[in-house]
Design an enzyme around this catalytic site. Structure first.
Site, PDB file in Angstrom:
ATOM      1  N   CYS A 178      56.085  26.715  35.760  1.00 56.35           N
ATOM      2  CA  CYS A 178      57.486  26.286  36.104  1.00 56.35           C
ATOM      3  C   CYS A 178      57.909  24.904  36.300  1.00 56.35           C
ATOM      4  CB  CYS A 178      57.901  26.893  37.308  1.00 56.35           C
ATOM      5  SG  CYS A 178      57.970  28.670  37.294  1.00 56.35           S
ATOM      6  N   ASP A 224      59.886  14.732  41.184  1.00 53.27           N
ATOM      7  CA  ASP A 224      58.574  14.666  40.452  1.00 53.27           C
ATOM      8  C   ASP A 224      58.338  16.040  40.114  1.00 53.27           C
ATOM      9  OD1 ASP A 224      57.570  12.074  40.334  1.00 53.27           O
ATOM     10  OD2 ASP A 224      57.734  11.941  42.620  1.00 53.27           O
ATOM     11  N   HIS A 263      50.983  27.776  38.652  1.00 51.24           N
ATOM     12  CA  HIS A 263      52.348  27.416  39.568  1.00 51.24           C
ATOM     13  C   HIS A 263      52.576  25.966  39.248  1.00 51.24           C
ATOM     14  CE1 HIS A 263      53.797  31.117  41.172  1.00 51.24           C
ATOM     15  NE2 HIS A 263      52.612  31.431  42.048  1.00 51.24           N
TER      16      HIS A 263
END
Length: 354
Positions: free
Chosen positions: A305, A260, A244
């Protein structure tokens, strides 16, 4: 992030004016130049080592976890199929087809075009540490000085991180499979496959007897430090992450889009001093990019992602649709580089900003 002092920042409007052909003037090259987007000029905007990153998508996008990678047409000898990340398996589809002549840009375009044809929204990205990087150089996970798998210019080291998050509210099915498949690929391309040269971090199917460890934040930080420790001119380093990724509000104001980019270790929901155990792009840059001396090669594949600028490298390749269509005839040209600025949004800020 603000542009570095030695590179001109171009707004979207300026780029449209610059790229448009002049009225009444024949346009010998109907395509705008390949552009590089500037990110995080930590010093002068350039990185001394040769650092290259393929990422699963743009900062503003999510990267797919696929239930059956067999549909990607990855050759049988490259892996056993099953679940996996779309980016990793699109890359392996083209790297494992026994063709020769892949360049950095042709591999990027092959991945992007294939995923688009198959209905995926994500657009893989290619980021580099220096503006002089040649997109049309042959792709290799090895240092450019290496003459082939049997003729290395230095040592090889690799870190593989696969996180499926079993039992969590956000499990993945194929991240650990990705690690196995990518390890098979690079060890057939010259990387040593022994405990002195490879670190494996997985939360499913790890082999503790072989030195595999759980991908906690602490263990990931230790593995990244090991990857670059003692690196010298001619060394070939490789990093693969499948798991992830997220975004959180930028608190030190060095991100142009205000966020960020973040890696989520398997213990990311736990806290230390009230902060989630996550790894910011700033942390990763300081861990594996900033310490590298000139002459070292690091290739990273970040399949998650919001990964477009996950290493905070200063340049990201941006191709127009016309350039993609005409890539084969344009690929041999010396294409000029200019600087542009992307934007991004946060899809998982609730977790990381908590």
């Amino acid at each position: 992030m603000p542009p570095s002092s030695d590179l001109k920042h171009a707004t979207h409007a300026e780029r449209r004016r610059r790229d448009a052909p002049s009225k009444g003037t024949p346009n010998k090259n109907p395509f705008p130049p390949i552009r590089f987007c500037g990110h995080v000029p930590k010093s002068d905007g350039a990185v001394g080592a040769r650092v290259v990153m393929f990422s699963g998508c743009k900062d503003s996008q999510e990267s797919a976890d696929v239930s059956d990678t067999g549909a990607f047409g990855v050759p049988v000898h490259a892996g056993r199929g099953g679940a996996g990340g779309a980016c990793t398996n699109a890359m392996l589809r083209f790297l494992s087809d026994d063709r020769h002549g892949d360049t950095w840009v042709s591999l990027l375009v092959s991945m992007q075009s294939y995923l688009a044809r198959e209905g995926y929204d994500q657009v893989p990205q290619l980021s580099v540490g220096h503006r002089d990087f040649k997109l049309t150089d042959p792709f290799s996970v090895l240092h450019p000085k290496c003459k082939g798998p049997g003729h290395l210019s230095g040592k090889t080291r690799a870190v593989f991180i696969g996180i499926n998050y079993p039992g969590s509210a956000c499990p993945l099915a194929g991240a650990c499979n990705d690690v196995d498949a990518m390890r098979r690929y690079i060890t057939t391309r010259g990387f040593a496959d022994d405990k002195h040269s490879i670190r494996i971090l997985k939360d499913v199917g790890g082999d503790a007897g072989a030195g595999d460890v759980t991908p906690t934040k602490t263990n990931i930080e230790a593995a990244l430090a090991w990857l670059v420790s003692g690196a010298q001119d001619g060394d070939s380093l490789f990093l693969h992450y499948s798991g992830h990724g997220s975004k959180k509000t930028d608190t030190n104001h060095d991100e142009e889009d205000g966020f960020d980019e973040v890696l989520l270790p398997c213990d990311f929901m736990e806290e230390d001093a009230g902060k989630k155990r996550i790894l910011l792009d700033d942390d990763i840059y300081r861990a594996i990019v900033a310490p590298l001396p000139t002459g070292v090669s690091l290739v990273a594949v970040m399949d998650c992602c919001h990964s477009g600028t996950l290493l905070d490298l200063p340049y990201t390749c941006v191709l127009t649709s016309q350039q993609v269509q005409r890539l084969e005839e344009e690929a041999q040209l010396d294409i000029p580089i200019t600087r542009t600025t992307p934007v991004g949004v946060d899809a998982l800020a609730g977790v990381c900003n908590a």
